[in-house]
Design a protein around this motif. Structure first.
Motif, short mmCIF file in Angstrom:
data_model
loop_
_atom_site.label_atom_id
_atom_site.label_comp_id
_atom_site.label_asym_id
_atom_site.label_seq_id
_atom_site.Cartn_x
_atom_site.Cartn_y
_atom_site.Cartn_z
N UNK A 1 2.28 40.76 28.67
CA UNK A 1 2.39 40.29 27.31
C UNK A 1 3.01 38.89 27.33
N UNK A 2 2.41 37.97 26.59
CA UNK A 2 2.93 36.62 26.52
C UNK A 2 4.11 36.55 25.56
N UNK A 3 5.12 35.81 25.95
CA UNK A 3 6.34 35.63 25.17
C UNK A 3 6.65 34.15 25.09
N UNK A 4 7.48 33.78 24.12
CA UNK A 4 8.04 32.43 24.08
C UNK A 4 9.54 32.57 24.32
N UNK A 5 10.04 31.85 25.32
CA UNK A 5 11.46 31.87 25.62
C UNK A 5 12.18 31.00 24.58
N UNK A 6 13.06 31.61 23.80
CA UNK A 6 13.72 30.87 22.72
C UNK A 6 15.21 30.64 22.97
N UNK A 7 15.75 31.19 24.04
CA UNK A 7 17.14 30.98 24.37
C UNK A 7 17.56 31.82 25.55
N UNK A 24 13.41 36.43 24.09
CA UNK A 24 11.97 36.21 24.04
C UNK A 24 11.42 36.65 22.69
N UNK A 25 10.46 35.92 22.16
CA UNK A 25 9.80 36.31 20.92
C UNK A 25 8.32 36.57 21.24
N UNK A 26 7.78 37.63 20.64
CA UNK A 26 6.37 37.96 20.83
C UNK A 26 5.87 38.76 19.64
N UNK A 36 3.60 50.26 10.79
CA UNK A 36 4.24 49.53 9.72
C UNK A 36 4.90 48.22 10.07
N UNK A 37 4.81 47.74 11.32
CA UNK A 37 5.44 46.48 11.70
C UNK A 37 4.53 45.30 11.35
N UNK A 38 5.15 44.18 11.00
CA UNK A 38 4.42 42.94 10.70
C UNK A 38 5.15 41.78 11.34
N UNK A 39 4.39 40.80 11.82
CA UNK A 39 5.01 39.58 12.34
C UNK A 39 5.34 39.66 13.81
N UNK A 40 6.56 39.22 14.14
CA UNK A 40 6.99 39.12 15.53
C UNK A 40 8.34 39.80 15.72
N UNK A 41 8.69 40.03 16.98
CA UNK A 41 9.96 40.64 17.32
C UNK A 41 10.65 39.83 18.41
N UNK A 42 11.97 39.94 18.48
CA UNK A 42 12.76 39.24 19.50
C UNK A 42 13.35 40.29 20.43
N UNK A 43 13.34 39.98 21.71
CA UNK A 43 13.82 40.91 22.74
C UNK A 43 14.80 40.18 23.65
N UNK A 44 15.88 40.85 24.05
CA UNK A 44 16.82 40.33 25.04
C UNK A 44 16.56 41.07 26.35
#
Length: 89
Positions: A1-7, A24-26, A36-44
């Protein structure tokens, strides 16, 4: 899964080990969306120590994928991080 490293955070554990957590945000998975989820999530995610050197301010905003291998008792574990858009040179 592709993620964007945000910090990220680098620190020493109570035992003195070097630690690095990346943020990471994806996009939500299709399973999450169907529930029921919409949008993106952030993971540590904790990275193994041999990856710490590739995490610098220059890679913030980079597209990346986590690399998985066998962890304790054969469970999947993060073994690395792969940058997809020239980040982490």
């Amino acid at each position: 899964m592709e993620n964007i490293l945000i910090g990220y955070r680098k620190f020493k554990s109570k035992k003195g080990s070097d630690c690095c957590i990346v943020n990471l945000v994806h996009d939500f998975s299709s399973f999450d969306i169907s529930h029921g989820a919409y949008g993106q999530t952030v993971e540590e995610v904790f990275l193994p120590e041999d990856c710490h050197g590739s995490i610098t301010p220059a890679v913030i905003g980079s597209l990346c994928e986590l690399v998985y291998g066998a962890g304790m008792y054969g469970k999947p574990a993060v073994t690395g991080i792969k940058f997809l858009n020239n980040g982490g040179k």
